[in-house]
Design a protein around this motif. Structure first.
Motif, PDB file in Angstrom:
ATOM      1  N   PHE A  70       0.850  -1.199   0.000  1.00  0.00           N
ATOM      2  CA  PHE A  70       0.000   0.000   0.000  1.00  0.00           C
ATOM      3  C   PHE A  70       0.883   1.245   0.000  1.00  0.00           C
ATOM      4  O   PHE A  70       1.835   1.329   0.768  1.00  0.00           O
ATOM      5  CB  PHE A  70      -0.935   0.004   1.211  1.00  0.00           C
ATOM      6  N   THR A  71       0.557   2.189  -0.847  1.00  0.00           N
ATOM      7  CA  THR A  71       1.319   3.436  -0.922  1.00  0.00           C
ATOM      8  C   THR A  71       0.910   4.312   0.254  1.00  0.00           C
ATOM      9  O   THR A  71      -0.291   4.542   0.449  1.00  0.00           O
ATOM     10  CB  THR A  71       0.986   4.156  -2.255  1.00  0.00           C
ATOM     11  N   PRO A  72       1.854   4.794   1.055  1.00  0.00           N
ATOM     12  CA  PRO A  72       1.454   5.631   2.190  1.00  0.00           C
ATOM     13  C   PRO A  72       0.709   6.888   1.709  1.00  0.00           C
ATOM     14  O   PRO A  72       1.046   7.439   0.665  1.00  0.00           O
ATOM     15  CB  PRO A  72       2.775   6.022   2.858  1.00  0.00           C
ATOM     16  N   ASN A  73      -0.288   7.293   2.481  1.00  0.00           N
ATOM     17  CA  ASN A  73      -1.102   8.449   2.060  1.00  0.00           C
ATOM     18  C   ASN A  73      -0.245   9.686   1.794  1.00  0.00           C
ATOM     19  O   ASN A  73      -0.534  10.451   0.877  1.00  0.00           O
ATOM     20  CB  ASN A  73      -2.142   8.788   3.140  1.00  0.00           C
ATOM     21  N   ASP A  74       0.805   9.866   2.590  1.00  0.00           N
ATOM     22  CA  ASP A  74       1.595  11.091   2.421  1.00  0.00           C
ATOM     23  C   ASP A  74       2.537  11.012   1.214  1.00  0.00           C
ATOM     24  O   ASP A  74       3.233  11.979   0.922  1.00  0.00           O
ATOM     25  CB  ASP A  74       2.341  11.466   3.709  1.00  0.00           C
ATOM     26  N   GLN A  75       2.515   9.856   0.517  1.00  0.00           N
ATOM     27  CA  GLN A  75       3.286   9.790  -0.739  1.00  0.00           C
ATOM     28  C   GLN A  75       2.444   9.262  -1.904  1.00  0.00           C
ATOM     29  O   GLN A  75       2.981   8.895  -2.950  1.00  0.00           O
ATOM     30  CB  GLN A  75       4.565   8.974  -0.547  1.00  0.00           C
ATOM     31  N   HIS A  76       1.125   9.233  -1.712  1.00  0.00           N
ATOM     32  CA  HIS A  76       0.198   8.924  -2.812  1.00  0.00           C
ATOM     33  C   HIS A  76       0.274  10.101  -3.790  1.00  0.00           C
ATOM     34  O   HIS A  76       0.189  11.250  -3.383  1.00  0.00           O
ATOM     35  CB  HIS A  76      -1.209   8.776  -2.226  1.00  0.00           C
ATOM     36  N   TYR A  77       0.431   9.825  -5.088  1.00  0.00           N
ATOM     37  CA  TYR A  77       0.655  10.913  -6.057  1.00  0.00           C
ATOM     38  C   TYR A  77      -0.543  11.870  -6.082  1.00  0.00           C
ATOM     39  O   TYR A  77      -1.630  11.527  -5.580  1.00  0.00           O
ATOM     40  CB  TYR A  77       0.936  10.333  -7.450  1.00  0.00           C
ATOM     41  N   VAL A  78      -0.315  13.037  -6.673  1.00  0.00           N
ATOM     42  CA  VAL A  78      -1.341  14.088  -6.707  1.00  0.00           C
ATOM     43  C   VAL A  78      -1.426  14.672  -8.114  1.00  0.00           C
ATOM     44  O   VAL A  78      -0.397  14.990  -8.720  1.00  0.00           O
ATOM     45  CB  VAL A  78      -0.989  15.231  -5.722  1.00  0.00           C
ATOM     46  N   SER A  79      -2.634  14.815  -8.625  1.00  0.00           N
ATOM     47  CA  SER A  79      -2.834  15.476  -9.914  1.00  0.00           C
ATOM     48  C   SER A  79      -4.166  16.235  -9.894  1.00  0.00           C
ATOM     49  O   SER A  79      -5.181  15.707  -9.450  1.00  0.00           O
ATOM     50  CB  SER A  79      -2.854  14.422 -11.033  1.00  0.00           C
ATOM     51  N   TRP A  80      -4.127  17.483 -10.351  1.00  0.00           N
ATOM     52  CA  TRP A  80      -5.347  18.312 -10.488  1.00  0.00           C
ATOM     53  C   TRP A  80      -5.315  19.014 -11.835  1.00  0.00           C
ATOM     54  O   TRP A  80      -4.243  19.385 -12.317  1.00  0.00           O
ATOM     55  CB  TRP A  80      -5.400  19.396  -9.395  1.00  0.00           C
ATOM     56  N   HIS A  81      -6.505  19.245 -12.407  1.00  0.00           N
ATOM     57  CA  HIS A  81      -6.583  20.001 -13.655  1.00  0.00           C
ATOM     58  C   HIS A  81      -6.579  21.505 -13.407  1.00  0.00           C
ATOM     59  O   HIS A  81      -6.002  22.261 -14.169  1.00  0.00           O
ATOM     60  CB  HIS A  81      -7.853  19.636 -14.429  1.00  0.00           C
ATOM     61  N   TRP A  82      -7.306  21.939 -12.391  1.00  0.00           N
ATOM     62  CA  TRP A  82      -7.450  23.368 -12.117  1.00  0.00           C
ATOM     63  C   TRP A  82      -6.962  23.659 -10.696  1.00  0.00           C
ATOM     64  O   TRP A  82      -7.143  22.836  -9.795  1.00  0.00           O
ATOM     65  CB  TRP A  82      -8.915  23.817 -12.239  1.00  0.00           C
ATOM     66  N   ALA A  83      -6.401  24.855 -10.519  1.00  0.00           N
ATOM     67  CA  ALA A  83      -5.837  25.211  -9.203  1.00  0.00           C
ATOM     68  C   ALA A  83      -6.898  25.704  -8.234  1.00  0.00           C
ATOM     69  O   ALA A  83      -6.616  25.961  -7.071  1.00  0.00           O
ATOM     70  CB  ALA A  83      -4.760  26.285  -9.379  1.00  0.00           C
ATOM     71  N   THR A  84      -8.131  25.845  -8.712  1.00  0.00           N
ATOM     72  CA  THR A  84      -9.164  26.468  -7.886  1.00  0.00           C
ATOM     73  C   THR A  84      -9.941  25.457  -7.063  1.00  0.00           C
ATOM     74  O   THR A  84     -11.155  25.384  -7.146  1.00  0.00           O
ATOM     75  CB  THR A  84     -10.154  27.199  -8.803  1.00  0.00           C
ATOM     76  N   PHE A  85      -9.235  24.670  -6.286  1.00  0.00           N
ATOM     77  CA  PHE A  85      -9.933  23.802  -5.338  1.00  0.00           C
ATOM     78  C   PHE A  85      -9.703  24.366  -3.946  1.00  0.00           C
ATOM     79  O   PHE A  85      -8.694  25.050  -3.707  1.00  0.00           O
ATOM     80  CB  PHE A  85      -9.469  22.345  -5.458  1.00  0.00           C
ATOM     81  N   PRO A  86     -10.666  24.141  -3.029  1.00  0.00           N
ATOM     82  CA  PRO A  86     -10.534  24.773  -1.718  1.00  0.00           C
ATOM     83  C   PRO A  86      -9.329  24.248  -0.940  1.00  0.00           C
ATOM     84  O   PRO A  86      -8.943  23.089  -1.096  1.00  0.00           O
ATOM     85  CB  PRO A  86     -11.831  24.413  -1.008  1.00  0.00           C
ATOM     86  N   SER A  87      -8.756  25.115  -0.116  1.00  0.00           N
ATOM     87  CA  SER A  87      -7.642  24.682   0.734  1.00  0.00           C
ATOM     88  C   SER A  87      -8.147  24.337   2.130  1.00  0.00           C
ATOM     89  O   SER A  87      -7.384  23.911   2.980  1.00  0.00           O
ATOM     90  CB  SER A  87      -6.570  25.756   0.792  1.00  0.00           C
TER      91      SER A  87
END
Ligand code: MTE
Ligand code: MO
Length: 412
Positions: free
Chosen positions: A83-100
């Motif tokens: 299992f890939t640890p959550n803190d190193q699961h890859y990340v991809s988004w199309h738009w930067a306008t997601f809430p922080s």
């Protein structure tokens, strides 16, 4: 991972908010102290990337692009566990306008459209009101390994780290749809998240599934991965999990489910994420006149994880060799290795089966016969008897790259 110890955290307000304090996401400069470089050694470079630790809830990640973030799992992570640890699961988004930040009390998942009753579900409704399911599954970007496509093509230059495996916990999409009551004549179900298109007129990111697929009992709305709430960048608080299918369908920060009585005509379905309707989706550069179809299911792949190209191994003595594999939309039947350029193959021992959609570890010993440059090839065959292609897949968008992987070693 020890499955006995798997206990999803109770989603108290405090718990949820702690995970959500993400600050000004994606806009942070990468501090110089956090940078080391990783080199992927591909022709037509540049192929070096910085390692960043600047993202909330994320450990060291290969930085592709900072905003919206494209963060790749460093490949050595795949050698450490299934299992890939959550803190190193890859990340991809199309738009930067997601809430922080997400207000977990105000958050609602809407189910609307061609249904008897529009629903507005709170996180509590989902966490407490519906049966829970869990399932291991690989999330792999359609553009995974595009860096290795030759000739090179435009798009995120992912190496092999835009895939990750997690144990997902959530509720069945079917149960949620049944609660709303899908009306006769419904055809597709469309999903959207909290991210909005950046430029005026640009299409919001949406994907859809045929109703039968959406109701197959496996597609789920996940609120936890590996026993923890989702990292914000991986879609907190809810993510659609479509086992065996490309991650593009796995809508993050899922807050809108719309049942349609006609085909989905949005850009991301009609135009985006399409590949040639040819065997393995492969064509020749410059080829024309083929049909395009949406990317859908993922295909078998396998990788050596404890030896990398350029490493030295002993000639004439066994070298412990291990790695990961996955079957795609079904399980792994076998993993075979070759040290003679693919003329003969020997099976590896498969590790524990954590579920047919997840990573399957394997191990074996290989003995390269003589000193000098040698190659170790690895090939996965799935339970539908599909195997990895001997040639590298090529198409203009660099989708669904696949080939039998070769590790080039020096025997001494
Ligand atoms: N809301 C939303 N969901 C999304 C996306 C997105 O841009 N917005 N990108 C998709 C794509 S293309 C990929 S590869 C995966 C990445 O998921 P991860 O960041 O959790 O690894 O999210 C999918 N879900
Ligand atoms: Mo993706």
């Amino acid at each position: 991972m020890d499955r006995q110890k798997f206990v999803p955290h109770p989603m108290t307000r405090r718990n949820l908010l702690r995970g959500a304090g993400a600050g000004s996401l994606g806009l942070m400069p990468v501090p110089a102290w956090a940078r080391t470089m990783v080199d992927f050694h591909v022709p037509g470079g540049p192929s070096t990337r910085p390692i960043t630790t600047a993202y909330p809830q994320k450990g060291p990640m290969v930085l592709q692009r900072s905003s919206p973030p494209w963060l790749e799992t460093p490949f050595e992570v795949f050698d450490k566990g299934v299992f890939t640890p959550n803190d190193q699961h890859y990340v991809s988004w199309h738009w930067a306008t997601f809430p922080s930040e997400i207000d977990v009390d105000a958050f609602r998942l809407t189910v609307r459209g061609h249904v008897n009753q529009t629903l507005s579900l709170s996180l509590n409704d989902i966490l407490r009101g519906l049966p829970r399911v869990e399932l291991a599954a690989v999330s792999q970007c359609a553009g995974a390994s595009r860096l290795y496509v030759q000739p090179r093509v435009a798009g995120a230059q992912w190496a092999n780290g835009s895939m990750s495996n997690a144990l997902w916990t959530g509720v069945r999409l079917r149960d949620v749809l049944d609660r709303a009551g899908v009306k006769p004549g419904a055809r597709v179900v469309r999903f959207g998240g909290l991210d909005e298109a950046v430029m005026p007129g640009a299409p919001k990111f949406l994907k859809s599934l045929d109703l039968d697929h959406a109701r197959d009992g496996e597609v789920m709305i996940a609120f936890a991965m590996n026993g923890e709430q989702l990292p914000l960048l991986n879609g907190f608080p809810l993510k659609l999990v479509v086992p065996g299918w490309c991650a593009v369908y796995w809508i993050k920060m899922l807050n809108d489910i719309e049942v349609l009585d006609k085909p989905d005509d949005n850009y991301w379905t009609t135009t985006g994420y399409r590949m040639p309707d040819t065997p393995h989706g492969t064509v020749k550069p410059g080829q024309t006149g083929y049909k395009l179809v949406p990317v859908t299911r993922i295909l078998p792949r396998s990788f050596v994880t404890n030896i990398k190209s350029g490493d030295t191994v002993k000639a004439g003595a066994p070298t412990a060799t291990r790695g990961i594999s996955f079957g795609g939309d079904c399980g792994v039947a076998r993993v075979d290795l070759s040290i003679d350029g693919g003329q003969s193959w020997r099976p590896a021992r498969l590790g524990d089966d954590e579920g047919k959609y997840g990573f399957r570890q394997w191990q074996t010993e290989v003995t390269v016969p003589s000193s000098g440059p040698q190659s170790i090839m690895v090939r996965c065959t799935n339970t539908n008897n599909e195997t990895q292609p001997t040639f590298p897949v090529w198409n203009p968008a660099g989708y669904m790259f696949n080939t039998i992987e070769t590790t080039h070693v020096i025997a001494a």
